[in-house]
Scaffold this motif. Structure first.
Motif, mmCIF file in Angstrom:
data_model
loop_
_atom_site.group_PDB
_atom_site.id
_atom_site.type_symbol
_atom_site.label_atom_id
_atom_site.label_comp_id
_atom_site.label_asym_id
_atom_site.label_seq_id
_atom_site.Cartn_x
_atom_site.Cartn_y
_atom_site.Cartn_z
ATOM 1 N N MET A 289 1.503 2.564 -14.875
ATOM 2 C CA MET A 289 2.557 3.352 -14.717
ATOM 3 C C MET A 289 3.571 2.507 -15.841
ATOM 4 S SD MET A 289 2.952 5.279 -11.301
ATOM 5 C CE MET A 289 4.538 6.340 -11.718
ATOM 6 N N TYR B 228 1.493 6.686 -6.741
ATOM 7 C CA TYR B 228 0.255 7.575 -7.275
ATOM 8 C C TYR B 228 0.862 8.916 -6.981
ATOM 9 C CZ TYR B 228 -3.622 4.624 -8.059
ATOM 10 O OH TYR B 228 -4.371 3.863 -8.561
ATOM 11 N N LYS B 229 1.749 9.212 -6.131
ATOM 12 C CA LYS B 229 2.120 10.739 -5.977
ATOM 13 C C LYS B 229 3.131 10.812 -7.109
ATOM 14 C CE LYS B 229 5.029 12.991 -2.581
ATOM 15 N NZ LYS B 229 5.650 12.574 -1.197
ATOM 16 N N LYS C 276 3.450 -3.471 -8.768
ATOM 17 C CA LYS C 276 2.536 -2.480 -8.467
ATOM 18 C C LYS C 276 2.485 -1.426 -9.529
ATOM 19 C CE LYS C 276 1.097 -4.360 -5.094
ATOM 20 N NZ LYS C 276 -0.284 -4.958 -5.376
ATOM 21 N N ASP D 134 0.800 -1.191 -0.151
ATOM 22 C CA ASP D 134 0.202 0.049 -0.067
ATOM 23 C C ASP D 134 0.792 1.334 -0.041
ATOM 24 O OD1 ASP D 134 -2.363 -1.363 -0.071
ATOM 25 O OD2 ASP D 134 -2.736 -1.362 2.174
ATOM 26 N N ASN E 151 -5.101 16.922 -13.668
ATOM 27 C CA ASN E 151 -5.695 15.725 -13.983
ATOM 28 C C ASN E 151 -6.307 15.671 -15.337
ATOM 29 O OD1 ASN E 151 -5.303 14.346 -11.657
ATOM 30 N ND2 ASN E 151 -7.034 15.009 -10.562
ATOM 31 N N MET F 261 2.890 9.661 -9.937
ATOM 32 C CA MET F 261 1.965 9.780 -11.169
ATOM 33 C C MET F 261 1.483 11.224 -11.361
ATOM 34 S SD MET F 261 -1.020 7.214 -11.735
ATOM 35 C CE MET F 261 -1.433 6.312 -13.433
ATOM 36 N N THR F 262 1.009 11.830 -10.362
ATOM 37 C CA THR F 262 0.612 13.383 -10.306
ATOM 38 C C THR F 262 1.427 14.319 -10.751
ATOM 39 O OG1 THR F 262 0.892 13.677 -7.977
ATOM 40 C CG2 THR F 262 -1.365 12.733 -8.760
ATOM 41 N N ILE G 231 -1.162 -0.089 -11.427
ATOM 42 C CA ILE G 231 -1.646 1.332 -11.664
ATOM 43 C C ILE G 231 -1.482 2.031 -12.921
ATOM 44 C CG2 ILE G 231 -1.771 1.676 -9.208
ATOM 45 C CD1 ILE G 231 0.635 3.535 -9.651
ATOM 46 N N VAL H 123 2.231 1.666 -3.565
ATOM 47 C CA VAL H 123 1.321 2.347 -4.464
ATOM 48 C C VAL H 123 0.986 3.690 -4.176
ATOM 49 C CG1 VAL H 123 -1.249 2.088 -4.918
ATOM 50 C CG2 VAL H 123 0.157 0.155 -4.599
ATOM 51 N N GLU H 124 0.898 4.122 -2.937
ATOM 52 C CA GLU H 124 0.904 5.459 -2.523
ATOM 53 C C GLU H 124 1.917 6.415 -2.903
ATOM 54 O OE1 GLU H 124 0.732 7.972 1.426
ATOM 55 O OE2 GLU H 124 0.145 5.999 1.811
#
Ligand SMILES: *[C@@H]1O[C@H](CO)[C@@H](O)[C@H](O)[C@H]1NC(C)=O
Ligand SMILES: *[C@@H]1O[C@H](CO)[C@@H](O)[C@H](O)[C@H]1NC(C)=O
Ligand SMILES: *[C@@H]1O[C@H](CO)[C@@H](O)[C@H](O)[C@H]1NC(C)=O
Ligand SMILES: *[C@@H]1O[C@H](CO)[C@@H](O)[C@H](O)[C@H]1NC(C)=O
Ligand SMILES: *[C@@H]1O[C@H](CO)[C@@H](O)[C@H](O)[C@H]1NC(C)=O
Length: 948
Positions: free
Chosen positions: A253, A222-223, A247, A215, A465, A225-226, A251, A218-219
């Protein structure tokens, strides 16, 4: 098995082989007789792993190969293997046990940089060399430990290879993702420096704990990714790396647009014995691997090793020999050589002072007596190993080449090499590489990136986004040709148009990738401008807009907090002034077509021609008789009329000279008069300041500062905000609430002139400015791309078309301004004509004088020898002044015909002219000067003189 450095030819090597066989046989005999000395060495590895099994088998093979070759060596290494149990304490305990209880002479291992960190200290304390072939963290050498030998590359050796890849593909940002321990951190300072050197930023560093949960991973992903960077450099161990990539794939990537680069540790782990489930997740990933040249010896060893390993571990069919196995083999060989070289003096340990009542093992560590010798021998040992030339320099192996691999299918496809001397190259053949460029992607083979594409990702993405750039545009009342914002009250939509907008649209279209964007007018709720241009640019700094497009001039102040692209317009500030008709202001304008030199020369020429005419004509032509002033008058009138009035029937040189000069004069005067009529009222900025004239500038423009710098008084400056207002101010006139001149950017001046081209003109003193540029946040990776696209667009026809569409009216204007120059005719254009005409006249004069003197030689050579020279000369001149009664002209020509007088003059002296000028009967009179035998009246000639 030792490969000697000299390569072996087939035939000699056969004999060498034979002799070696004989040698071995002899040694075998000797061996049995001489006793060998066992030397204890330690091996510390994480024995539970497959890698450890591979490494151990390599170490064992190295020993058996070595002593097979060097049977006469006195020493024999004896391995003492300990398990470090995959942790730091395990490794430390193993090392302590080996040093204290076994009294080993050297330790091979430990495995990781963290384990090595403490074991190195133990080795230093006990003077036992620690030879690790897998602890790669560069920070380990900074611990000043002379007893640590790194039998592999340190991680910082590969950072230049990574930065070379980043540079070759033109990526400008990269984010390292690394494990949060000594191994992970060690490379980061070197990697950051190397990236900086190729102008790639490291906007963020992603640190992942070795114990991170899925987790947490993944967190973190995601960070990432933004954020906008899409180039990741992964530096961690296999277990964490496998989870990270799994992972990342989950998601999304591991798809198009992303770039992943693995450092060599991970590449070796993943690719030396590929696992389908892992390679499937890392398709398209790039990796760095140490390059070991493929040699016959290596292939032979690989085959032998595989056989041996399967015999020992029948259930490990997948196991593949990897670089660490080869390094372990070479390190063992080096150690065996060094131990033999160090001699067999004393393998004992000097015990620490036992009397100190310390109860821990560490405090009672002894000191190896032979340690310094072995260390010295190790650092001078040099041989050709399986991995190439083997030599420790400053306790480390020297950097070989790296190979760049691209994960495709179940393996890493090699796409190129990196060497410290040549950089990135497609092959290691120097002849081919010489022709290649170091920065171009052609230096590596085609890469298939994640998402199964060979299009090179641009390395970053719009972070928001919906992924649309928010582009601020200025709102203003005038000059809507540049940027115009129109709001449709019905549909509540705004449309943005104008030259700058069209240019930006064209530029984005020219980018090699799609860039979605939307224009947002910089206006408050009632549609009024929300601030000045400075405020608008500052919004980009505040991250309210991603960019600003409009008529924003590139000025230094703003560049402190935002970045500009290259300008897309001609740059500079210039002055416009009204054009005024002042044709009647100058009574002497007729003088202007000719320069003073030309006037003076013409005048002198005129006098000269008059004189020549008089000399030639006065004796034979009635018109030239009379008082001295009459004669002078006639001569000059004649001269003047020749020069000014075209004489149809006088094809003389004088005439054509005068015709050309006159025609040019007329043309020049005509054009001068036209220009004179449309002269700008002011041409000099200083004049404006001195006279205290009012000048205008555009509202909100930086030109205000420029005018104040020039020395204009603030009270003399007036603003306008559109071309119409500017025109209005001009029509009022300076002093009546209007202006005498206006200063503005060239783009605006073009606009004003396009509306009023017959009324105003641009005066040249141009103040250099940056022109209009687009505004982006500082360090934006878009700026170089947009700038390149701007050059692409402005160098083509596209801007001309856009310019034509918005400033179209201008093309109907005559080229105005700046071209006012002196177009007077100068002497330079005519001196040739003057020369020819003058020479002809001079020649006529000389011939006349010579003939005259010849004819009148009697007078000078007078029989009256008593007459003084002076009186003879006087007499001679009297004859010269008198009329020539023998001339036929007097009898034939009509004295009233003024034209007639000119006929013989220019032609007479030239004998060749006779045949041409048959039109004029007067020619015959000239014949009298001729000395040819058929002259008409030789008798009269003499009489005439006496009569006078
Ligand atoms: C060294 O440590 C790494 C990471 O824990 C492990 O994957 C590898 O198998 C180990 N190798 C040896 C030879 O112990
Ligand atoms: C790492 O290796 C490179 C190449 O062998 C060498 O130049 C460098 O000094 C080494 N760095 C450290 C910290 O040992
Ligand atoms: C391949 O990797 C997966 C995931 O890490 C693992 O579960 C599997 O056992 C591996 N297979 C082999 C043959 O090592
Ligand atoms: C190297 O690159 C430059 C610019 O990209 C190019 O002009 C030059 O011709 C290239 N040289 C070679 C040898 O390819
Ligand atoms: C137009 O848009 C503004 C701001 O987006 C909003 O406040 C206003 O209510 C809208 N008017 C209409 C008629 O939709």
């Amino acid at each position: 098995m030792i490969m000697k450095k000299n390569s072996l030819n087939p035939v000699p090597s056969f004999f060498l082989f034979l002799s070696l066989m004989i040698l071995f046989l002899e040694m075998g005999v000797a061996q049995s007789t001489t006793s060998t000395i066992p030397v204890n060495v330690g091996v510390v590895l994480d024995l539970a792993t497959l890698d450890a099994k591979i490494d151990l088998s390599c170490i064992n093979m190295a020993l058996s190969d070595f002593y097979a070759s060097y049977g006469d060596y006195k020493t024999r290494l004896v391995l003492n293997t300990r398990d470090s149990k995959k942790d730091v304490i395990g490794a430390a305990a193993a090392a302590l046990d080996l040093i204290k209880n076994v009294e080993v002479q050297a330790i091979l291992g430990p495995n990781t940089s963290m384990q090595a960190n403490f074991v190195i200290d133990l080795g230093e304390k006990a003077r036992v060399p620690i030879i690790s072939f897998s602890a790669t963290s560069p920070s380990l050498t900074s611990i000043r430990s002379s007893y640590f030998l790194r039998a592999t590359q340190n991680d910082s050796a590969q950072v230049n290879a990574i930065s070379a890849i980043v540079q070759a593909f033109g990526w400008r940002e990269a984010v390292p993702i690394y494990i949060d321990n000594e191994y992970g951190e060690g490379i980061i300072p070197y990697l950051t420096d190397a990236l900086q050197e190729v102008d790639a930023r490291v906007p963020y560093r992603s640190v992942i704990s070795p114990s991170a949960t899925d987790d947490q991973i993944v967190e973190e992903l995601y960070k990432l990714m933004t954020m906008q960077t899409r180039v990741f450099i992964v530096h961690m161990y296999r277990s964490l790396g496998t989870r990270l990539f799994t992972k990342a794939k989950e998601i999304g990537m591991m798809s198009e647009g992303y770039v992943w680069i693995m450092t060599d540790g991970l590449s070796v782990d993943f690719l030396s014995s590929p696992n389908h489930s892992v390679t499937d997740t890392i398709q398209g990933v790039l990796g760095i691997k140490p390059y070991v040249p493929r040699t016959k010896e290596l292939e032979y060893f690989r085959a032998r090793w595989k056989r041996q390993f399967l015999r020992d571990n029948p259930n490990k069919i997948d196991a593949e020999l990897n670089i660490y196995g080869l390094l372990a083999y070479d390190a063992t060989t080096a150690l065996a050589l060094a131990v033999e070289k160090a001699g067999t003096t004393n393998f004992g340990f000097q015990m620490a002072n036992v009397s100190s009542n310390s109860s821990t093992d560490l405090a009672t560590l002894g000191i190896s007596l032979n340690g310094p010798n072995i260390l010295r021998a190790l650092s001078t040992t040099s041989f050709k190993g399986l991995t190439g030339d083997y030599l420790f320099v400053d306790g480390q192996l020297q950097s070989p080449a790296f190979q760049i691999v691209n994960v495709n299918g179940n393996a890493g496809r090699r796409i190129g090499f990196w060497t410290p001397t040549e950089g990135l190259v497609k092959t290691l053949n120097p002849r081919i590489n010489k022709r290649k460029n170091s920065t171009s992607t052609s230096r590596v083979s085609t890469v298939i990136f994640p998402g199964d594409t060979n299009a090179v990702p641009k390395g970053w993405e719009i972070p928001t986004n919906e992924k649309k750039l928010k582009i601020g545009v200025p709102v203003k009342s005038g000059f809507s040709e540049l940027v115009g914002v129109k709001k449709d009250p019905g549909s509540n939509t705004t449309t943005v148009t104008g030259f700058c907008i069209d240019v930006f649209d064209a530029v984005v279209k020219a980018l090699p990738y799609a860039l979605p964007y939307e224009y947002i007018p910089f206006a408050n709720s009632d549609g009024e401008p929300a601030g000045t241009y400075n405020d608008l640019a500052y919004q980009v700094y505040l991250k309210n807009y991603d960019a600003v497009v409009g008529d924003i001039t590139i000025v230094y102040n703003r560049s402190l907090y935002i970045d500009y692209t290259l300008p897309f317009t001609e740059s500079g500030v210039s002055m416009i002034v009204p054009i005024a008709d002042n044709s009647n202001k100058n009574a002497w304008v007729f003088m202007k077509p000719l320069t003073r030199d030309l006037w003076v020369t013409s005048f002198l020429f005129f006098v000269f021609i008059g004189f020549v005419v008089w000399v030639l004509e006065h004796r034979i032509n009635d018109d030239f008789r009379g008082s001295a002033s009459d004669q002078a008058g006639t001569s000059f009138w004649f001269s003047f009329s020749t020069m000014v009035f075209a004489q149809r029937n006088l094809p003389s040189l004088v005439n054509s000279t005068s015709t050309v000069v006159l025609a040019s004069y007329t043309a020049s005067l005509a054009s001068l008069l036209t220009v004179e009529q449309l002269q700008p009222t002011v041409t000099d900025v200083r004049e404006l300041i001195k006279k205290g004239e009012y000048v205008g500038y555009q509202k909100g423009s930086f030109v205000l500062g420029l005018l104040l710098d020039l020395g204009f008084d603030k009270s003399k400056l007036m603003v306008y905000s559109s071309a119409e207002e500017c025109h209005h101010l001009f029509s009022k006139g300076s002093g009546n609430g209007g202006i005498a001149a206006a200063f503005d950017e060239l783009a605006f001046i073009k606009l004003i002139l396009s509306g009023y081209c017959s009324k105003y003109t641009m005066i040249d003193p141009k103040f250099k400015t940056g022109g209009f540029g687009f505004v982006f946040p500082k360090g934006s990776p878009l700026v170089p791309d947009i700038s390149r696209a701007i050059l692409n667009v402005t160098e083509g026809d596209e801007t001309k078309q856009i310019e034509g569409a918005w400033f179209g009216k201008k093309s109907t204007c005559p080229e105005s301004g700046s071209s006012i120059s002196s177009n007077s005719l100068s002497l330079k254009s005519f001196w040739g004509l003057f020369l020819i005409a003058g020479l002809a006249a001079l020649l006529a004069l000389i011939i006349f004088v010579v003939m005259f003197v010849y004819r009148e030689r009697n007078v000078l050579r007078s029989s009256d020898s008593t007459a003084s020279i002076w009186s003879r000369i006087e007499n001679f001149f009297r004859i010269f002044i008198q009329r020539d009664s023998t001339s036929s002209t007097f009898r034939q020509s009509d004295p009233n015909d003024r034209n007639g007088i000119s006929l013989p003059i220019m032609c007479a002296p030239s004998p060749s002219a006779y045949s041409v000028d048959t039109e004029y009967p007067a020619n015959r009179s000239s014949a009298s000067y001729d000395s040819s035998p058929n002259r008409e009246a030789p008798q009269e000639e003499v009489i005439d003189h006496e009569n006078n």
